[in-house]
Design a protein around this motif. Sequence first.
Motif, short mmCIF file in Angstrom:
data_model
loop_
_atom_site.label_atom_id
_atom_site.label_comp_id
_atom_site.label_asym_id
_atom_site.label_seq_id
_atom_site.Cartn_x
_atom_site.Cartn_y
_atom_site.Cartn_z
N PRO A 252 -6.14 18.74 4.80
CA PRO A 252 -5.78 18.30 6.15
C PRO A 252 -5.61 16.78 6.19
N PRO A 253 -4.73 16.29 7.07
CA PRO A 253 -4.46 14.85 7.14
C PRO A 253 -5.70 14.00 7.37
N LEU A 254 -6.63 14.45 8.23
CA LEU A 254 -7.83 13.67 8.50
C LEU A 254 -8.66 13.50 7.23
N GLN A 255 -8.76 14.56 6.44
CA GLN A 255 -9.50 14.47 5.19
C GLN A 255 -8.82 13.50 4.23
N MET A 256 -7.48 13.53 4.19
CA MET A 256 -6.76 12.63 3.31
C MET A 256 -6.97 11.17 3.72
N ARG A 257 -6.95 10.91 5.03
CA ARG A 257 -7.16 9.53 5.50
C ARG A 257 -8.56 9.06 5.14
N SER A 258 -9.53 9.95 5.24
CA SER A 258 -10.90 9.59 4.90
C SER A 258 -11.04 9.27 3.43
N LEU A 259 -10.42 10.11 2.58
CA LEU A 259 -10.49 9.86 1.14
C LEU A 259 -9.78 8.56 0.77
N ALA A 260 -8.63 8.29 1.42
CA ALA A 260 -7.90 7.06 1.13
C ALA A 260 -8.72 5.85 1.53
N SER A 261 -9.32 5.89 2.72
CA SER A 261 -10.13 4.77 3.19
C SER A 261 -11.31 4.54 2.25
N GLU A 262 -11.93 5.63 1.80
CA GLU A 262 -13.06 5.51 0.88
C GLU A 262 -12.62 4.88 -0.44
N SER A 263 -11.46 5.31 -0.95
CA SER A 263 -10.96 4.75 -2.21
C SER A 263 -10.67 3.26 -2.08
N PHE A 264 -9.96 2.87 -1.01
CA PHE A 264 -9.59 1.47 -0.84
C PHE A 264 -10.83 0.61 -0.63
N ASP A 265 -11.82 1.13 0.09
CA ASP A 265 -13.05 0.36 0.30
C ASP A 265 -13.79 0.15 -1.02
N ARG A 266 -13.82 1.18 -1.85
CA ARG A 266 -14.53 1.04 -3.12
C ARG A 266 -13.81 0.10 -4.08
N LEU A 267 -12.50 0.02 -3.94
CA LEU A 267 -11.75 -0.94 -4.73
C LEU A 267 -11.69 -2.32 -4.07
N ARG A 268 -12.20 -2.40 -2.83
CA ARG A 268 -12.21 -3.65 -2.06
C ARG A 268 -10.81 -4.17 -1.80
N ILE A 269 -9.92 -3.25 -1.50
CA ILE A 269 -8.52 -3.64 -1.21
C ILE A 269 -8.05 -3.07 0.13
N GLY A 270 -8.97 -2.58 0.93
CA GLY A 270 -8.58 -1.93 2.18
C GLY A 270 -7.80 -2.83 3.11
N ASP A 271 -8.08 -4.13 3.11
CA ASP A 271 -7.40 -5.05 4.01
C ASP A 271 -6.10 -5.59 3.44
N ARG A 272 -5.75 -5.15 2.21
CA ARG A 272 -4.55 -5.69 1.56
C ARG A 272 -3.54 -4.61 1.15
N ILE A 273 -3.96 -3.36 1.12
CA ILE A 273 -3.13 -2.33 0.52
C ILE A 273 -1.81 -2.14 1.26
N GLU A 274 -1.79 -2.28 2.59
CA GLU A 274 -0.53 -2.12 3.32
C GLU A 274 0.45 -3.24 2.99
N ASP A 275 -0.06 -4.47 2.88
CA ASP A 275 0.81 -5.58 2.48
C ASP A 275 1.34 -5.36 1.07
N TRP A 276 0.48 -4.89 0.18
CA TRP A 276 0.92 -4.62 -1.19
C TRP A 276 1.98 -3.54 -1.22
N ALA A 277 1.80 -2.49 -0.41
CA ALA A 277 2.80 -1.41 -0.36
C ALA A 277 4.16 -1.95 0.09
N THR A 278 4.15 -2.85 1.07
CA THR A 278 5.40 -3.48 1.52
C THR A 278 6.01 -4.29 0.39
N ASN A 279 5.17 -5.03 -0.34
CA ASN A 279 5.67 -5.82 -1.47
C ASN A 279 6.27 -4.93 -2.56
N VAL A 280 5.68 -3.76 -2.76
CA VAL A 280 6.22 -2.83 -3.76
C VAL A 280 7.62 -2.39 -3.35
#
Length: 347
Positions: free
Chosen positions: A42-70
Amino acid sequence: INAEYMGFPDFPTASMPYYGREFSRRSDADFPPVPEPEIDAPPLQMRSLASESFDRLRIGDRIEDWATNVRVWIVRHIIAPLQEDIVEVDRFFTANSGESLTCINSLSAPYQQSAASSFMSPQQQTKETYLANMAKTLTQQNNNSVARIVEARLNVEQQLQTSRPLSRRDATLDPMLTRQYLLLRVKDFSPDPHLGHFLYDSGRMWSFGNGNTVPWSETPFPNDSAVVMHLFASFLDRFVPRVGNLSFIQRHFIDRDVTLINKESPILMHTPSAIVIIHETLNNKPYYSVVLRRTGLEEVQFATAQGRNSLFQAIATFIYLCKLHFHSVLDSFDISKSPLDLTSVLT
């Protein structure tokens, strides 16, 4: 298909700024395993897993900018130059009575040698071999302008060839139709530096020869995520050296047909003990995660946000992990330097 291809606008030539902060070494405790996303989660579960992954990598505040750069990097380094080569190559061969060598035609087909041709021996029978010998001969003759056209044609072929099916919606899809579709999507994508025409879970309408036009959902063609991933991987295949018989896409991309990420996986059995892999996970919608294998440790899978940016977040995460754990060296090739400069997206 209409053989006319539109050009592309000028893009800024200045490269994106390099992400200069040195990454500190982190302990294994900083990267606890993230649960692998369930198929069709389900989408909510996917958002939770994504947020958890980005937080553990310490990139949660940058990943959207990086995606745009990609997105910008893919258009600037892959799609816009590819479209320019297609236009230039087709114009040259059409003007010189070489229509069979234009980009719409596969170079794997036999080349009919004319009596005046001296570039081939009887054992070298494909168009690709013909052009490779032609490029070598022209270079030796210092005919660099034509040699560049021929080299561009060979590069276009590598970008268009598919080592695996791009779409499983129709296993019997004619490769020529896939080629025509790829050419049209490259043309569609090239004018927008932010890849604004990208439709992550669908694609463009298709016009048949009888004038009948159908929506993408009624065609067998790959979605745009599969198209862009193919263009990205085949571009890196040109620079990242093979390891054994495996190219970049064979070593660093696993499609949804491989559901288990473990040592028994046929793609992973012959890889080194440390590797980063982009994994296409879901069946109903394009979704990508990133797998990190490190020496002596369990593999860790990092989720992305389901939706339009999943592919670009996965590519950004892939680059970040390569920089963090492998000093930006991918299969002995430094992706931080020209001509790739991939780590520039991490800004």
